[in-house]
Write a protein that holds these residues in place. Structure first.
Motif, short mmCIF file in Angstrom:
data_model
loop_
_atom_site.label_atom_id
_atom_site.label_comp_id
_atom_site.label_asym_id
_atom_site.label_seq_id
_atom_site.Cartn_x
_atom_site.Cartn_y
_atom_site.Cartn_z
N ALA A 1 13.40 8.82 33.79
CA ALA A 1 13.46 7.62 34.87
C ALA A 1 12.43 7.03 35.35
O ALA A 1 12.74 5.98 34.99
N VAL A 2 11.69 7.48 35.72
CA VAL A 2 10.65 6.70 36.70
C VAL A 2 9.82 5.56 35.69
O VAL A 2 9.67 4.89 36.02
N LEU B 1 21.70 6.84 32.32
CA LEU B 1 20.89 8.34 32.85
C LEU B 1 21.54 8.88 33.31
O LEU B 1 22.01 10.52 33.16
N ALA B 2 22.71 8.67 33.39
CA ALA B 2 24.03 9.60 33.45
C ALA B 2 24.40 10.50 32.33
O ALA B 2 24.69 11.85 32.04
N LEU B 3 24.38 9.53 31.08
CA LEU B 3 24.39 9.88 29.90
C LEU B 3 23.40 10.71 29.52
O LEU B 3 24.08 11.58 28.19
N ARG C 1 11.04 -2.31 35.12
CA ARG C 1 11.25 -3.33 35.84
C ARG C 1 12.63 -3.09 36.60
O ARG C 1 12.77 -4.39 37.37
N LEU C 2 13.19 -2.04 36.47
CA LEU C 2 14.03 -2.15 38.04
C LEU C 2 13.84 -0.94 38.83
O LEU C 2 13.01 -0.78 39.14
N GLY D 1 14.78 8.62 40.13
CA GLY D 1 14.04 10.14 39.49
C GLY D 1 13.47 10.80 40.34
O GLY D 1 13.59 12.11 40.29
N PHE D 2 12.84 10.19 41.44
CA PHE D 2 12.20 10.54 42.53
C PHE D 2 13.65 11.37 43.20
O PHE D 2 13.07 13.29 43.80
N LEU D 3 14.56 11.29 43.21
CA LEU D 3 15.51 12.34 44.04
C LEU D 3 15.64 13.82 43.33
O LEU D 3 15.70 14.41 43.59
#
Length: 852
Positions: free
Chosen positions: A175-176, A137-139, A183-184, A191-193
């Protein structure tokens, strides 16, 4: 014998239980060590041991980190290092590659990081899979940055804020979805933040103002709570698929809690921005614009309270409270441009008061005022949550408006006192005016009205039987009294009436309440006493602005307090009434003392002459206390009156301190009064005080006469006093040594001791020391306290007088470090002694524990 055996068996069972507990702890620790270090092969301990040793024989130091903790630390550090490396590569080495190489490297890294979690999860490497997903996700964000920097597809021509708004929105949604699909646990809250950013960045891209930012934040919070509602609904339904996808039951609960906290915080942030902008809006058009976020906040709060049935009661009430605050601010901001100048605060106080009164009625109807039944859970409906939230929010808003007008109200309350200080200080105070704007008084009236409604509803809900024991109802009545009295008494000031009329209204109100308490001492006593105390205090303080007013008001206060004490002490009433009677009696005496001081000052008399008027009040109070003491049921009131009289006597003596002639006379009068008080059977010890005052009066008189040898005058009195005391002890053996010999000994020794410090000859210290030594020996031989204490104390002081020059000389010869070293050694000695006592206490504790 049987008891001894049972005690022994119980002791053996306790010892066995302790050994088993220790064994259990040791085995549990060994199992945990085996779990954390699977490569070590535990072997069975020999008989009599409790540990499990690894192969190799040698013992190893205890581990400070468990295996899961070490694993988590490694994964976090590794993931951060990978992201940093990618960032450095993108920023530093990006220009060295062509467009194809750049895209290939970043896409390959991102794809690998996002694809690794599935095979890692198959191999039960869940934590590593989470770390890989976080890196991926950072990438993704790094890919977006690199693409814009390279101008891929003309992205460099897009605005920075708008580009990042779209990118963060897509990343949050991705992300969500990615976390749900894989299933992580980690991608869902990430994603929420991240969903906080698109609204703010989009507003910045459009050049929005403060209300636009508030609108964006509130809309984001609304979306958060919609997601929260969906998550809570799935979790409440107990769907196994949902909990399995988010990582289990604990992960589902944690995700719901994160959504609640973040959504609530974001809604509060938006509310603060909207409220702040509405309060300071410079024009009606700006106020209308601020209504958009405030309206959204109202709708969101109402939806949280009435639509989200699965939310806790506190969160639902908080949502309704936020909506109430937004509504109050919206109405107040609109009224700010309709009401006259200076009435801005009333525009906020009026809707707050109306909403608070309505919410109090709703609380009463929904049963929230009643005491909850014990032993069961209380599940209030949505109406109760809405009523509680509205009441809390409206009351807080009304309190804030009161804080805003508090400086003006306080200035109006103490304005006469400020002038009175200048008046009675001996100066020439300038002309003064007493004014108060109407708006602060209206806010105070709103507060008093709301408190009256709340107190009435609470009292009705509790019931007549519990009305005197309910703390909340009493607190509301107290607050109502403290706000209603200033609101009523300051009304003439706001209307512009003269000072005399305002003061007369305060005095009349105080007298009326006092008479009502006299007629009905048992009905709602505490609120009426608070009203009486408030009105009386304000009347007394306001009267200080005029000399004639002080004489009149304090005189009325003394008469009213005397009547109140007389009537209330004659009835068999509850403790509160008796306490009121004692306070009223003391206040009557104190008011007469103030009246005496004011009369003397008004007449132009000096302070040491006015002191005798105060002393006359004190003597009269002692006589009245002696008369009241004989009446059954009034002993406590007489004690309060007597104590206040003693305080006035001390004040009178203090007023004459700078005038020796008046001081001697005041001491003599007070001493005679003390001897008169000693005629009471329960005040025999007052004779000591009276005798001491008379002796002090004689000392002052001798000092005025310039006598340098007071012993010639005091020795005859001492001899006579000692003979009389001896005869008294002979006739009455139970007479103490202080009544018998104390006054006689101090009559000569104390004046001689005072003269000794100014006498450079050796004869007086020698004679005084010999007399003190003789008194000390007699006290030891006869085991009497007075000769021993007086003689010993005087002997010590004589010795210090004789040694003082030598001590000063010795300290002058010693180096300056010697006293410091001595003090340090003393502290070390005290510390060592203290440590030794602590060690002895520990040994005693251990001994007692071993005995049991």
């Amino acid at each position: 014998m049987a008891l001894w055996q049972v005690t022994g068996e119980l002791g053996a069972l306790d010892a066995r239980r302790q050994w088993l507990a220790q064994r259990h702890a040791a085995l549990l620790a060994a199992l945990r060590a085996r779990r954390d270090a699977p490569t070590e092969i535990p072997v069975t301990a020999s008989a009599g041991t409790t540990g499990i040793a690894p192969v190799g024989g040698g013992g190893r130091a205890a581990r400070e980190l468990s295996a899961p903790s070490a694993r988590t630390a490694l994964l976090i550090v590794g993931g951060v290092l990978v992201v940093v490396a990618a960032l450095v590569f993108t920023v530093v080495s990006w220009g060295r590659l062509g467009i194809g190489g750049r895209a290939a490297v970043l896409l390959a890294l991102t794809a690998c990081a996002l694809a690794l979690p599935r095979p890692l999860r198959r191999r039960q490497l869940t934590a590593t899979a989470e770390a890989s997903a976080a890196v991926g996700l950072a990438l993704v964000l790094l890919d977006g940055y690199a693409a814009r920097q390279a101008g891929l597809g003309g992205l460099d021509r897009v605005g920075t804020a708008g580009y990042w708004a779209v990118l963060t929105a897509l990343t949050a949604v991705g992300a969500v979805v990615y976390g749900w699909w894989q299933r992580l646990r980690l991608p869902l809250p990430v994603g929420f933040l991240m969903a906080r950013l698109p609204g703010l960045l989009g507003t910045a891209a459009l050049g929005g103002t403060t209300e636009d930012y508030a609108t964006a934040v509130i809309v984001t919070a609304a979306v958060d709570f919609a997601v929260l509602y969906a998550l809570a609904a799935r979790d409440a339904a107990g769907q196994a698929g949902f909990r399995e996808r988010v990582g289990g039951e604990r992960a589902a609960t944690a995700l719901v809690m994160v959504a609640r906290v973040v959504g609530g915080g974001w809604a509060l942030l938006g509310g603060v921005l909207a409220v702040g902008y509405a309060v300071v809006a410079p024009s009606p058009a700006e106020v209308v614009r601020s209504w958009v976020p405030l309206g959204l906040l109202v709708l969101l709060g109402m939806a949280l309270c009435r639509g989200f049935r699965t939310l806790p009661f506190a969160l639902r009430a908080g949502g309704e409270g936020v909506a109430a605050v937004a509504l109050i601010v919206a109405v107040g901001a609109g009224l700010r441009y309709v009401t006259p100048s200076g009435w801005d605060v009333v525009g906020y106080a009026a809707p707050a008061a109306l909403l608070a009164a309505w919410a109090a009625v709703s609380c009463a109807r929904s049963g929230r005022w009643a005491k909850p039944a014990t032993g069961g859970a209380f599940a209030p409906p949505s109406r109760a949550a809405a009523a509680v939230g509205e009441l809390a929010a409206a009351s807080t808003a009304l309190l804030l408006t009161g804080v805003v007008v508090l400086p003006e109200l306080a200035h109006a309350l103490i304005r006469p006192v400020v002038h009175g200080v200048a008046l009675w200080g001996g100066g020439h105070p300038p002309r003064w005016s007493w004014q108060l704007a109407t708006a602060p008084l209206v806010v105070l009236w709103f507060s008093a009205a709301v408190l009256a409604v709340m107190a009435g509803l609470r009292g009705r809900a509790v019931g007549d039987g519990d009305r005197h024991t309910d703390r909340l109802a009493n607190a509301l009545r107290i607050a109502q009294a403290l706000t209603a009295v200033p609101a009523v008494l300051l009304l003439p000031v706001a209307l512009g009436l003269p000072y005399g009329w305002v003061l007369a209204a305060a005095v009349a109100a105080s007298v009326a309440v006092a008479m009502d308490v006299v007629r009905r001492p048992d009905a709602a006593l505490i609120p009426r006493l608070l009203v009486l105390a408030t009105t009386g205090t304000l009347a007394l303080l306001w009267s200080s602005a005029d000399r004639a007013a002080v004489l009149a008001v304090w005189g009325i206060c003394a008469a009213s307090a005397a009547v109140l004490a007389h009537v209330l002490s004659a009835t068999t009433s509850p403790p509160a009434v008796r306490t009121t009677a004692r306070v009223a009696g003391a206040l009557a005496v104190l008011a007469l003392g103030v009246e005496a001081v004011a009369s003397g000052t008004t007449a132009g008399l000096p302070g040491h002459v006015t002191a005798f008027a105060v002393l006359a009040v004190a003597v009269t109070a002692a006589g009245a206390a002696a008369a009241w003491h004989r009446i059954p049921g009034r002993a406590q009131v007489s004690t309060a009156v007597e104590g206040t009289g003693y305080a006035l006597a001390a004040i009178a003596i203090a007023l004459t301190a700078l005038h020796p002639d008046a001081l001697s006379l005041a001491l003599a009068v007070t001493g005679v009064a003390g001897l008169a008080v000693a005629l009471r059977p329960d005040r025999r010890r007052a004779a000591l005080v009276g005798t001491g005052l008379l002796i002090a009066s004689s000392w002052v008189r001798l000092a005025l006469a310039g006598v340098s040898s007071p012993e010639a005058y005091t020795l005859p009195i001492t001899a006579a006093a000692l003979v009389i005391g001896h005869r008294r002890r002979t006739n009455t053996p139970d007479t103490g040594s202080w009544p018998a010999y104390g006054a006689g000994l101090m009559t000569t020794m104390l004046p001689g001791l005072a003269a000794m410090w100014s006498d450079e000859n050796w004869l007086r210290p020698l004679l005084l020391g010999a007399a003190a030594l003789l008194a000390t020996v007699v006290g030891v031989r006869t085991r009497l306290q007075a000769p021993l204490v007086v003689g010993g104390g005087v002997l010590v002081l004589v010795g210090l007088h004789e040694l003082a020059p030598t001590v000063v000389q010795v300290f002058g010869l010693l180096p300056r470090w010697v006293p410091v070293a001595a003090a340090g050694l003393l502290l070390l000695l005290l510390g060592a002694t203290y440590e030794k006592r602590i060690d002895e206490a520990r040994r005693l504790r251990d001994t007692v524990h071993s005995m049991t």
